[in-house]
Design a protein around this motif. Structure first.
Motif, PDB file in Angstrom:
ATOM      1  N   LEU A 132       0.783  -1.176  -0.088  1.00  9.58           N
ATOM      2  CA  LEU A 132       0.037   0.093   0.073  1.00  9.58           C
ATOM      3  C   LEU A 132       0.917   1.114  -0.084  1.00  9.58           C
ATOM      4  O   LEU A 132       1.883   1.640   0.863  1.00  9.58           O
ATOM      5  CB  LEU A 132      -0.800  -0.049   1.299  1.00  9.58           C
ATOM      6  CG  LEU A 132      -1.869   1.329   1.403  1.00  9.58           C
ATOM      7  CD1 LEU A 132      -2.880   1.188   0.177  1.00  9.58           C
ATOM      8  CD2 LEU A 132      -2.473   1.252   2.677  1.00  9.58           C
ATOM      9  N   VAL A 133       0.615   1.956  -1.025  1.00 10.73           N
ATOM     10  CA  VAL A 133       1.223   3.438  -1.016  1.00 10.73           C
ATOM     11  C   VAL A 133       0.401   4.689  -0.647  1.00 10.73           C
ATOM     12  O   VAL A 133      -0.733   4.655  -1.559  1.00 10.73           O
ATOM     13  CB  VAL A 133       1.960   3.664  -2.452  1.00 10.73           C
ATOM     14  CG1 VAL A 133       2.566   4.911  -2.597  1.00 10.73           C
ATOM     15  CG2 VAL A 133       2.965   2.432  -2.561  1.00 10.73           C
ATOM     16  N   THR A 134       0.561   5.622   0.060  1.00  4.58           N
ATOM     17  CA  THR A 134      -0.193   6.579   0.325  1.00  4.58           C
ATOM     18  C   THR A 134       0.479   8.169   0.154  1.00  4.58           C
ATOM     19  O   THR A 134      -0.071   9.027   0.520  1.00  4.58           O
ATOM     20  CB  THR A 134      -0.662   6.557   1.973  1.00  4.58           C
ATOM     21  OG1 THR A 134       0.451   6.657   2.617  1.00  4.58           O
ATOM     22  CG2 THR A 134      -1.441   5.278   2.097  1.00  4.58           C
ATOM     23  N   ASP A 135       1.592   7.988  -0.304  1.00  2.00           N
ATOM     24  CA  ASP A 135       2.362   9.262  -0.799  1.00  2.00           C
ATOM     25  C   ASP A 135       1.975  10.009  -1.871  1.00  2.00           C
ATOM     26  O   ASP A 135       2.300  11.357  -1.821  1.00  2.00           O
ATOM     27  CB  ASP A 135       3.903   9.111  -1.037  1.00  2.00           C
ATOM     28  CG  ASP A 135       4.884   8.176  -0.075  1.00  2.00           C
ATOM     29  OD1 ASP A 135       4.275   8.309   1.305  1.00  2.00           O
ATOM     30  OD2 ASP A 135       5.696   7.710  -0.250  1.00  2.00           O
ATOM     31  N   GLY A 136       0.913   9.537  -2.745  1.00  2.00           N
ATOM     32  CA  GLY A 136       0.422  10.239  -3.835  1.00  2.00           C
ATOM     33  C   GLY A 136       1.386  10.240  -4.942  1.00  2.00           C
ATOM     34  O   GLY A 136       2.363   9.719  -4.910  1.00  2.00           O
ATOM     35  N   ILE A 137       0.778  10.381  -6.085  1.00  2.00           N
ATOM     36  CA  ILE A 137       1.332  10.251  -7.682  1.00  2.00           C
ATOM     37  C   ILE A 137       1.941  11.408  -7.972  1.00  2.00           C
ATOM     38  O   ILE A 137       1.083  12.348  -8.310  1.00  2.00           O
ATOM     39  CB  ILE A 137       0.410   9.557  -8.225  1.00  2.00           C
ATOM     40  CG1 ILE A 137       0.061   8.012  -7.594  1.00  2.00           C
ATOM     41  CG2 ILE A 137       1.069   9.326  -9.687  1.00  2.00           C
ATOM     42  CD1 ILE A 137      -0.982   7.349  -8.603  1.00  2.00           C
TER      43      ILE A 137
END
Length: 490
Positions: A312-317
């Motif tokens: 899961l990645v929550t850093d933003g694109i």
């Protein structure tokens, strides 16, 4: 074939859309003997979103017996929550059963509608340049028909397949691939289990975490199916029981209510028990009221998110590269395939139609950023134009089919009045529309949807344009009330 049938130059009623709303509307028109209508459908058949959404695991979050027409009960649903293929087959069977095939004109998209005040008719222009004239137009395009793809730098340069959940290509193989999934809401959690089993690596890009509750799903037994088919009244009683259970969930959508606080407590408890890793748990814990965004149903989401090949990645694109995704923190995530689980264009309503009403007014200009309608079905200044599943007719707690059936009945009565009475114009009064929507928005301000969270229920300026503000049954009563004084007829 219906798609090859001629398009009439003149017709009493033009019905746009052959999804569940179009089928319900067609049924009620025929029930009233209003046979002079065509159904214009941009795809190749009946089914609407269930025809378009073919992604792995696609299904419904409303129980099968409740997500079906009251006038077309199905006793042999395979499970409590049906999957996409069975739902599509049901709607196609309904269309055939009620003789709607001869009314269908498939593969044609309506591009513009212009009201001719002199003739009292709508002039419809199609994408292929053809035209037809209709006394009445009914839009059944729904709220979830046009896929939304966010503007992401570099997306068009991605070298591999780019799949949208609403336009899935089943020929694309995900086995052994590095897959990037952009989005983490309803369609995403349905396809996650199957994609995670096929992909070598699956990276999920999340903007906002979701409240998730268990889905009481299972296959129906042969005994249950027999009872639904052979015990008089049992299936209808079962259906109404399901309806009432869902109605009882509405208090949880009222801000500050005991039910809302209890839902938050049980949701947090589920996350705390289901997620072992504290960092992942923190990323998946919502900080807004349950229901402000759509509450999701899943029995395996937390399990899937803890698989070794899922991240899961929550850093933003920041941007998409030809072979991956760069996050806002500068990390490069390799990807062979992109999946866009980014939903639909929801708050514009009729986004692909140019509608010009009386006095040359454009519907898009009249609406501005916040579409509205009288009882969700009519807009002042646009005579004999009706909407199904229009502004403020969606639900957060019950079956939309119940709502659509009530709207179809209401609109069919108005169409009967127009056709049988030879009316040149029938339009809702501006003051009635304004009064209705002012009261509606006042009540909506007391719901969790007015909270501070991003959702497809409201516009950028915070106006809730999608949802009805109370029990589904109360919406039915609203449409049943005599409202002759709110309409102007010529």
């Amino acid at each position: 074939m219906p798609s090859e049938m001629a398009l009439p130059e003149r017709v009493d009623t033009l019905l746009i859309g052959a999804g569940m709303s179009g089928i319900a509307m067609g049924y009620h028109l025929k029930q009233r003997g209003l046979e002079d209508f065509i159904i214009a459908e941009k795809s190749d058949g009946f089914g609407g979103v269930w025809r378009d959404n073919r992604y792995p695991g696609a299904g419904c979050d409303v129980p099968s017996h409740l997500y079906s027409f009251s006038f077309a009960l199905k006793s042999d649903w395979s499970r409590k929550y049906a999957l996409r293929d069975e739902i599509l087959e049901y709607f196609e069977t309904c269309a055939e059963r009620f003789g709607l095939g001869s009314h269908l004109r498939a593969g044609i998209a309506v591009r513009s509608l212009t009201f001719d005040e002199g003739e009292g008719r709508w002039q419809a222009r199609f994408a292929d340049g053809r035209q037809t004239s209709a006394r009445v137009v009914i839009s059944a395009v729904g709220q979830l028909s046009e896929p939304f793809t966010p503007e992401i730098d570099g997306l068009s340069d991605f070298a591999g397949p780019v799949l949208h959940t609403a336009r899935w290509d089943r020929s694309v193989k995900l086995g052994g691939q590095c897959v990037a999934l952009i989005g983490n809401a309803a369609s995403a959690i349905q396809l996650l289990p199957e994609v995670s089993e096929r992909a070598r690596e699956l990276t999920v890009f999340q903007r906002t975490p979701n409240w998730i509750i268990s889905k009481p799903d299972r296959a129906f037994t042969s005994v249950e199916k027999w009872a639904f088919a052979h015990i008089p009244g049992w299936q209808r009683l079962y259906r109404w029981g399901s309806f009432l259970i869902h109605e009882l969930r509405y208090p949880a959508l009222v801000r500050g209510s005991l039910a809302s606080r209890f839902t938050r407590w049980t949701g947090r408890r589920k996350i705390n028990k289901g997620i072992k890793d504290p960092d992942l748990r923190a990323k998946l814990m919502p900080d807004y009221s349950p229901g402000c965004k759509r509450i999701l149903l899943s029995n395996d989401y937390f399990e899937v998110m803890q698989r070794e090949n899922v991240r899961l990645v929550t850093d933003g694109i920041a941007r998409v590269l030809p072979d991956g995704v760069e996050t806002a923190s500068g990390e490069i995530v390799p990807a062979d395939t992109l999946i866009m689980a980014t939903g639909f264009v929801t708050t514009e309503f009729l986004p692909t139609l140019e509608v010009t009403g009386a006095d040359g007014r454009c519907l898009r200009d009249v609406w501005g950023a916040s579409p509205r309608a009288y009882k969700g079905v009519a807009v002042a200044g646009f005579p004999k134009l009706f909407l199904l599943y229009g502004p403020n007719t969606n639900l957060g707690h019950n079956s939309i089919i119940f709502m659509v059936e009530r709207q179809a009945e209401y609109v069919a009565d108005k169409v009967s009045l127009i056709i049988d009475g030879g009316l040149k114009s029938l339009s809702v009064r501006p003051d009635a529309e304004s009064r209705y929507n002012a009261e509606l928005q006042t009540r909506l301000s007391k719901t969790v949807w007015a909270g501070d969270c991003p959702s497809w229920y409201k516009t950028a300026d915070g106006v809730i344009t999608q949802n009805w503000e109370g029990l589904a049954y109360r919406f039915a009563r609203t449409l049943k009330r005599n409202d002759d004084g709110d309409w102007e007829a010529v």
